[in-house]
Scaffold this active site. Structure first.
Site, PDB file in Angstrom:
ATOM      1  N   TRP A 156      18.725  31.804 -33.883  1.00 49.43           N
ATOM      2  CA  TRP A 156      19.939  32.380 -34.275  1.00 49.43           C
ATOM      3  C   TRP A 156      21.220  31.672 -34.087  1.00 49.43           C
ATOM      4  O   TRP A 156      22.210  32.076 -34.625  1.00 49.43           O
ATOM      5  CB  TRP A 156      20.153  33.922 -33.939  1.00 49.43           C
ATOM      6  CG  TRP A 156      19.879  34.007 -32.621  1.00 49.43           C
ATOM      7  CD1 TRP A 156      18.722  34.360 -31.801  1.00 49.43           C
ATOM      8  CD2 TRP A 156      20.786  33.902 -31.528  1.00 49.43           C
ATOM      9  NE1 TRP A 156      18.764  34.353 -30.288  1.00 49.43           N
ATOM     10  CE2 TRP A 156      19.986  33.830 -30.429  1.00 49.43           C
ATOM     11  CE3 TRP A 156      22.008  33.370 -31.566  1.00 49.43           C
ATOM     12  CZ2 TRP A 156      20.785  33.570 -29.081  1.00 49.43           C
ATOM     13  CZ3 TRP A 156      22.743  33.219 -30.140  1.00 49.43           C
ATOM     14  CH2 TRP A 156      22.125  33.170 -29.029  1.00 49.43           C
ATOM     15  N   LYS A 180      10.798  30.966 -41.983  1.00 51.16           N
ATOM     16  CA  LYS A 180      11.191  32.169 -41.573  1.00 51.16           C
ATOM     17  C   LYS A 180      12.520  32.095 -40.536  1.00 51.16           C
ATOM     18  O   LYS A 180      12.161  31.591 -39.352  1.00 51.16           O
ATOM     19  CB  LYS A 180      10.084  32.833 -40.417  1.00 51.16           C
ATOM     20  CG  LYS A 180      10.367  34.081 -39.919  1.00 51.16           C
ATOM     21  CD  LYS A 180       9.609  34.646 -38.919  1.00 51.16           C
ATOM     22  CE  LYS A 180      10.426  34.620 -37.650  1.00 51.16           C
ATOM     23  NZ  LYS A 180      11.821  35.095 -37.764  1.00 51.16           N
ATOM     24  N   ALA A 182      15.506  33.584 -37.969  1.00 47.95           N
ATOM     25  CA  ALA A 182      15.861  34.473 -36.854  1.00 47.95           C
ATOM     26  C   ALA A 182      16.249  35.523 -37.692  1.00 47.95           C
ATOM     27  O   ALA A 182      17.095  35.640 -38.673  1.00 47.95           O
ATOM     28  CB  ALA A 182      16.795  34.127 -35.978  1.00 47.95           C
ATOM     29  N   SER A 183      15.762  36.780 -37.195  1.00 43.91           N
ATOM     30  CA  SER A 183      16.294  38.085 -38.150  1.00 43.91           C
ATOM     31  C   SER A 183      17.669  38.463 -37.683  1.00 43.91           C
ATOM     32  O   SER A 183      18.164  39.227 -38.305  1.00 43.91           O
ATOM     33  CB  SER A 183      15.319  39.270 -37.325  1.00 43.91           C
ATOM     34  OG  SER A 183      13.924  38.862 -37.647  1.00 43.91           O
ATOM     35  N   GLU A 255      11.566  22.012 -30.865  1.00 44.80           N
ATOM     36  CA  GLU A 255      12.884  21.946 -30.161  1.00 44.80           C
ATOM     37  C   GLU A 255      12.994  23.269 -29.449  1.00 44.80           C
ATOM     38  O   GLU A 255      13.288  24.212 -29.872  1.00 44.80           O
ATOM     39  CB  GLU A 255      13.681  21.835 -31.293  1.00 44.80           C
ATOM     40  CG  GLU A 255      13.634  20.503 -32.190  1.00 44.80           C
ATOM     41  CD  GLU A 255      13.929  19.267 -31.205  1.00 44.80           C
ATOM     42  OE1 GLU A 255      13.819  18.238 -32.109  1.00 44.80           O
ATOM     43  OE2 GLU A 255      14.205  19.265 -30.305  1.00 44.80           O
ATOM     44  N   CYS A 289      21.280  25.277 -26.681  1.00 47.20           N
ATOM     45  CA  CYS A 289      20.275  24.594 -25.947  1.00 47.20           C
ATOM     46  C   CYS A 289      20.633  23.697 -25.038  1.00 47.20           C
ATOM     47  O   CYS A 289      20.009  23.270 -24.062  1.00 47.20           O
ATOM     48  CB  CYS A 289      18.962  24.463 -26.728  1.00 47.20           C
ATOM     49  SG  CYS A 289      19.309  23.257 -28.081  1.00 47.20           S
ATOM     50  N   GLU A 386      17.568  28.901 -17.928  1.00 49.18           N
ATOM     51  CA  GLU A 386      18.797  28.965 -18.928  1.00 49.18           C
ATOM     52  C   GLU A 386      19.455  30.039 -19.050  1.00 49.18           C
ATOM     53  O   GLU A 386      19.112  31.027 -19.378  1.00 49.18           O
ATOM     54  CB  GLU A 386      18.012  28.595 -20.242  1.00 49.18           C
ATOM     55  CG  GLU A 386      18.946  28.245 -21.477  1.00 49.18           C
ATOM     56  CD  GLU A 386      18.071  27.722 -22.828  1.00 49.18           C
ATOM     57  OE1 GLU A 386      17.146  28.497 -22.976  1.00 49.18           O
ATOM     58  OE2 GLU A 386      18.482  26.707 -23.256  1.00 49.18           O
TER      59      GLU A 386
HETATM   60  N1  LIG Z   1      15.952  22.744 -28.758  1.00 50.38           N
HETATM   61  C1  LIG Z   1      16.862  23.184 -29.523  1.00 50.38           C
HETATM   62  O1  LIG Z   1      17.282  22.540 -30.297  1.00 50.38           O
HETATM   63  C2  LIG Z   1      17.070  24.614 -29.516  1.00 50.38           C
HETATM   64  C3  LIG Z   1      16.433  25.534 -28.680  1.00 50.38           C
HETATM   65  N2  LIG Z   1      16.968  26.882 -28.665  1.00 50.38           N
HETATM   66  C4  LIG Z   1      16.534  28.002 -27.938  1.00 50.38           C
HETATM   67  O2  LIG Z   1      15.951  29.036 -28.381  1.00 50.38           O
HETATM   68  C5  LIG Z   1      16.531  30.277 -27.605  1.00 50.38           C
HETATM   69  C6  LIG Z   1      17.357  31.167 -28.401  1.00 50.38           C
HETATM   70  O3  LIG Z   1      17.112  31.461 -29.644  1.00 50.38           O
HETATM   71  P1  LIG Z   1      15.920  32.548 -30.026  1.00 50.38           P
HETATM   72  O4  LIG Z   1      16.071  32.779 -31.475  1.00 50.38           O
HETATM   73  O5  LIG Z   1      16.458  33.704 -29.277  1.00 50.38           O
HETATM   74  O6  LIG Z   1      14.526  32.033 -29.926  1.00 50.38           O
HETATM   75  P2  LIG Z   1      13.323  32.690 -29.783  1.00 50.38           P
HETATM   76  O7  LIG Z   1      12.471  31.650 -29.390  1.00 50.38           O
HETATM   77  O8  LIG Z   1      13.272  34.082 -29.385  1.00 50.38           O
HETATM   78  O9  LIG Z   1      13.044  32.760 -31.524  1.00 50.38           O
HETATM   79  C7  LIG Z   1      13.187  31.761 -32.239  1.00 50.38           C
HETATM   80  C8  LIG Z   1      12.726  32.045 -33.461  1.00 50.38           C
HETATM   81  O10 LIG Z   1      11.016  32.204 -33.356  1.00 50.38           O
HETATM   82  C9  LIG Z   1      10.735  33.625 -33.895  1.00 50.38           C
HETATM   83  N3  LIG Z   1       9.535  34.104 -33.089  1.00 50.38           N
HETATM   84  C10 LIG Z   1       9.904  34.819 -31.960  1.00 50.38           C
HETATM   85  N4  LIG Z   1       8.699  35.026 -31.529  1.00 50.38           N
HETATM   86  C11 LIG Z   1       7.763  34.670 -32.423  1.00 50.38           C
HETATM   87  C12 LIG Z   1       6.285  34.639 -32.464  1.00 50.38           C
HETATM   88  N5  LIG Z   1       5.457  34.995 -31.580  1.00 50.38           N
HETATM   89  N6  LIG Z   1       5.663  33.948 -33.502  1.00 50.38           N
HETATM   90  C13 LIG Z   1       6.458  33.245 -34.534  1.00 50.38           C
HETATM   91  N7  LIG Z   1       7.702  33.220 -34.486  1.00 50.38           N
HETATM   92  C14 LIG Z   1       8.290  34.044 -33.549  1.00 50.38           C
HETATM   93  C15 LIG Z   1      12.138  34.103 -33.808  1.00 50.38           C
HETATM   94  O11 LIG Z   1      11.951  35.575 -34.790  1.00 50.38           O
HETATM   95  C16 LIG Z   1      13.230  33.184 -34.323  1.00 50.38           C
HETATM   96  O12 LIG Z   1      13.201  33.143 -35.661  1.00 50.38           O
HETATM   97  C17 LIG Z   1      16.814  29.454 -26.402  1.00 50.38           C
HETATM   98  O13 LIG Z   1      15.880  29.525 -25.419  1.00 50.38           O
HETATM   99  C18 LIG Z   1      17.497  28.366 -26.890  1.00 50.38           C
HETATM  100  O14 LIG Z   1      17.574  27.324 -25.727  1.00 50.38           O
HETATM  101  C19 LIG Z   1      17.875  27.288 -29.588  1.00 50.38           C
HETATM  102  C20 LIG Z   1      18.370  26.283 -30.412  1.00 50.38           C
HETATM  103  C21 LIG Z   1      18.175  24.902 -30.426  1.00 50.38           C
HETATM  104  O1  LIG Z   2      20.812  25.068 -31.080  1.00 49.36           O
HETATM  105  C1  LIG Z   2      21.409  23.936 -30.342  1.00 49.36           C
HETATM  106  O2  LIG Z   2      21.655  24.106 -29.087  1.00 49.36           O
HETATM  107  C2  LIG Z   2      21.686  22.700 -31.251  1.00 49.36           C
HETATM  108  O3  LIG Z   2      20.660  21.928 -31.543  1.00 49.36           O
HETATM  109  C3  LIG Z   2      22.569  21.966 -30.846  1.00 49.36           C
HETATM  110  S1  LIG Z   2      23.419  20.680 -31.387  1.00 49.36           S
HETATM  111  O4  LIG Z   2      22.392  20.213 -32.412  1.00 49.36           O
HETATM  112  O5  LIG Z   2      24.724  21.534 -32.384  1.00 49.36           O
HETATM  113  O6  LIG Z   2      23.934  19.545 -30.367  1.00 49.36           O
END
Ligand SMILES: NC(=O)C1=CN([C@@H]2O[C@H](COP(=O)(O)OP(=O)(O)OC[C@H]3O[C@@H](n4cnc5c(N)ncnc54)[C@H](O)[C@@H]3O)[C@@H](O)[C@H]2O)C=CC1
Ligand SMILES: O=C(O)[C@H](O)CS(=O)(=O)O
Length: 484
Positions: A156, A180, A182-183, A255, A289, A386
């Site tokens: 999200w 899919k 994020a909701s 990611e 992230c 985090e």
């Molecule tokens: N490495 C990167 O580029 C990024 C990493 N993040 C990480 O994501 C987290 C925050 O975002 P959230 O949306 O809360 O993460 P989340 O991991 O809770 O959800 C991410 C997506 O996965 C889906 N999801 C959750 N459980 C699932 C399952 N069991 N099966 C299939 N799909 C499932 C959610 O509905 C959402 O669409 C933080 O830990 C952040 O660090 C966020 C953005 C970028």
């Molecule tokens: O969700 C995030 O943290 C993004 O990937 C960060 S960035 O791509 O905008 O640096």
């Protein structure tokens, strides 16, 4: 939400096989985190609807992958042009459903659009290779082909950047995709689908299915038709998805979470370090992230940094993302605030000192004061987990080797930052940090032409840059015999 110039961009239905499907097993209600007002509803798609989207992607794959790359590129370019032309409306939708300040939302729209611009060009550069055969009557080569039907699952916090960062290279490569979102932030994804339709993307090439992770996500990750899963989100969910994808030997790109160290050496430019740390830590209210999660400051500059950093942080304007001048919006939900409060309480109980902030904002709801904690230590949860919120813990250090060891002492390995004017140190520390992304004298590194991704528990694969399209290609070896 602010009035849209084109209200038809707010889609309250799934986009499956080129059709808008409003039916579902109930609805998900999306609210504005700044005000609590209802933005709209989207369907809770069934497993059958998800399967229909996957089958549509499979049906569309042969024609789409056979389209000349230049034709695929032209459609991606039109998609880019439409996103830019509708950037204000897309930013209004993003600010309404996610809360980030409107200028930041508009910046994300343009950053996300740039992936369509970049991969429209990369589509035309997917080349093969020939190599010398060991015998006279054979010719040998390798060709790159689209991997097939792909599933994308996105978070999200940057919906208008994460979705393009996956959809653009996949579709450029000749793949088809079911997403899919994020909701909490479905409308950004659905508006992108609306613009894809206007750009002339054929039915079935890109579908958006909203609904429960346990239903939609589960179907995407276990379907034998899906050959690739690209996920952005938390490490714990990424670990679960990777295990599930193993059942059908899918390729995965992950990611995941981060715990970025930001190091300020004595010889750093104080103002460059302060501004870089504020930008890295407080972008998206810290819900990023790649945010600085730990700020290490060397003894000689510690007091000056803490004073100047806290001065800038305490002046950040907090409020509704649509309000002029607002620099920090609300956190996405109550759970996000609770985690921030836990981290602050734990740090204070273990000896940290509040320099500014440290509590919920007077605005109420999920607003939280931009916070700086001094005297942080490795024993605090905020050092190991985090935070995903607007809290900056500052740790003191003496020597370079000591702080590199501290910075690397984490399961994560996504982003790291350090500030110095010593060229030799830039190489030493840049090479020694165990992270996929390292900013030197820079707190923001995002660029569509650069490889984005992490190591260790922060994930697998790279997005963006010329490397990003490889994640959606298979390399086939062709051996031609009996040539003479
Ligand atoms: N490495 C990167 O580029 C990024 C990493 N993040 C990480 O994501 C987290 C925050 O975002 P959230 O949306 O809360 O993460 P989340 O991991 O809770 O959800 C991410 C997506 O996965 C889906 N999801 C959750 N459980 C699932 C399952 N069991 N099966 C299939 N799909 C499932 C959610 O509905 C959402 O669409 C933080 O830990 C952040 O660090 C966020 C953005 C970028
Ligand atoms: O969700 C995030 O943290 C993004 O990937 C960060 S960035 O791509 O905008 O640096």
């Amino acid at each position: 939400m602010q009035t849209l110039q084109d209200p038809s961009l707010l889609r309250q239905a799934c986009f499956i096989d080129g059709r808008w499907e409003a039916a579902g097993e109930g609805v998900i209600t999306v609210t504005n985190p700044s005000t609590g007002a209802v933005v709209g509803t989207v369907p809770k798609a069934s497993r059958e609807a998800t399967r229909a989207a996957i089958l549509a992607a499979q049906a569309a794959l042969p024609a789409w992958s056979a389209r000349p790359a230049k034709e695929r590129a032209a459609i991606l370019r039109r998609w880019y042009d439409l996103i830019v032309a509708n950037a204000d409306d897309l930013a209004r939708i993003l600010t309404a459903e996610m809360g980030k300040p409107f200028p930041e939302a508009r910046g994300e729209i343009l950053y996300g659009a740039a992936f369509f611009e970049w991969f429209a060009e990369e589509a035309k550069r997917v080349a093969g290779e020939t190599f010398p055969a060991p015998v006279a009557d054979k010719r040998m080569m390798a060709i790159r082909q689209p991997i097939g039907v792909c599933a994308a699952i996105t978070p999200w916090n940057f919906p208008m950047a994460m979705i393009p960062r996956k959809a653009a290279p996949a579709i450029a490569a000749g793949c088809t995709m079911v997403l899919k979102p994020a909701s909490a932030t479905p409308f950004s994804a659905l508006a992108l689908a609306d613009l894809a339709e206007r750009a002339g993307l054929p039915a079935g090439v890109f579908s958006v299915v909203t609904g429960a992770a346990s239903v939609v996500g589960e179907e995407l990750v276990t379907s034998p038709i899906v050959r690739k899963v690209t996920f952005t989100g938390s490490t714990e969910v990424g670990r679960e998805l990777m295990a599930k994808a193993a059942g059908t030997i899918k390729k995965v790109s992950l990611e995941l979470g981060g715990n970025a160290p930001l190091i300020v050496f004595d010889d750093a430019s104080l103002e460059v370090a302060v501004q870089g740390a504020v930008a890295s830590k407080f972008r998206n209210a810290g819900q990023t992230c790649v945010c600085a999660n730990r700020i290490y400051v060397q003894d000689g500059i510690y007091d000056a940094f803490v004073e100047r950093f806290a001065e800038v942080v305490s002046a950040l304007k907090v409020g509704d993302g649509f309000e002029a001048g607002v620099e920090q919006g609300p956190l996405i939900d109550e759970a996000g605030v609770a985690k921030v409060e836990d981290h602050v309480a734990d740090a204070l109980a273990k000896g940290a000192r509040i320099v500014t902030g440290g509590r919920r904002h007077a605005l109420g709801g999920t607003f939280y004061e931009p916070t700086v904690l001094a005297e942080a230590t490795a024993q605090m949860r905020i050092s190991r987990e985090e935070t995903f919120g607007p809290v900056a813990p500052i740790f003191r250090f003496a020597e370079e080797k000591e702080v590199v060891a501290l910075a690397n002492d984490t399961e994560f390995g996504l982003a790291a930052y350090f500030f110095t004017q010593d060229l030799k140190r830039m190489w030493r520390v840049g090479e020694a940090l165990e992270f996929g992304i390292v900013g030197v004298n820079a707190g923001i590194t995002a660029y569509e032409g650069a490889p984005f991704g992490g190591v260790k528990a922060s994930g697998i694969g790279r997005e963006g840059s010329r490397h990003g399209i490889e994640e959606f290609l298979e390399l086939k070896y062709l051996c031609l015999g009996d040539i003479n």
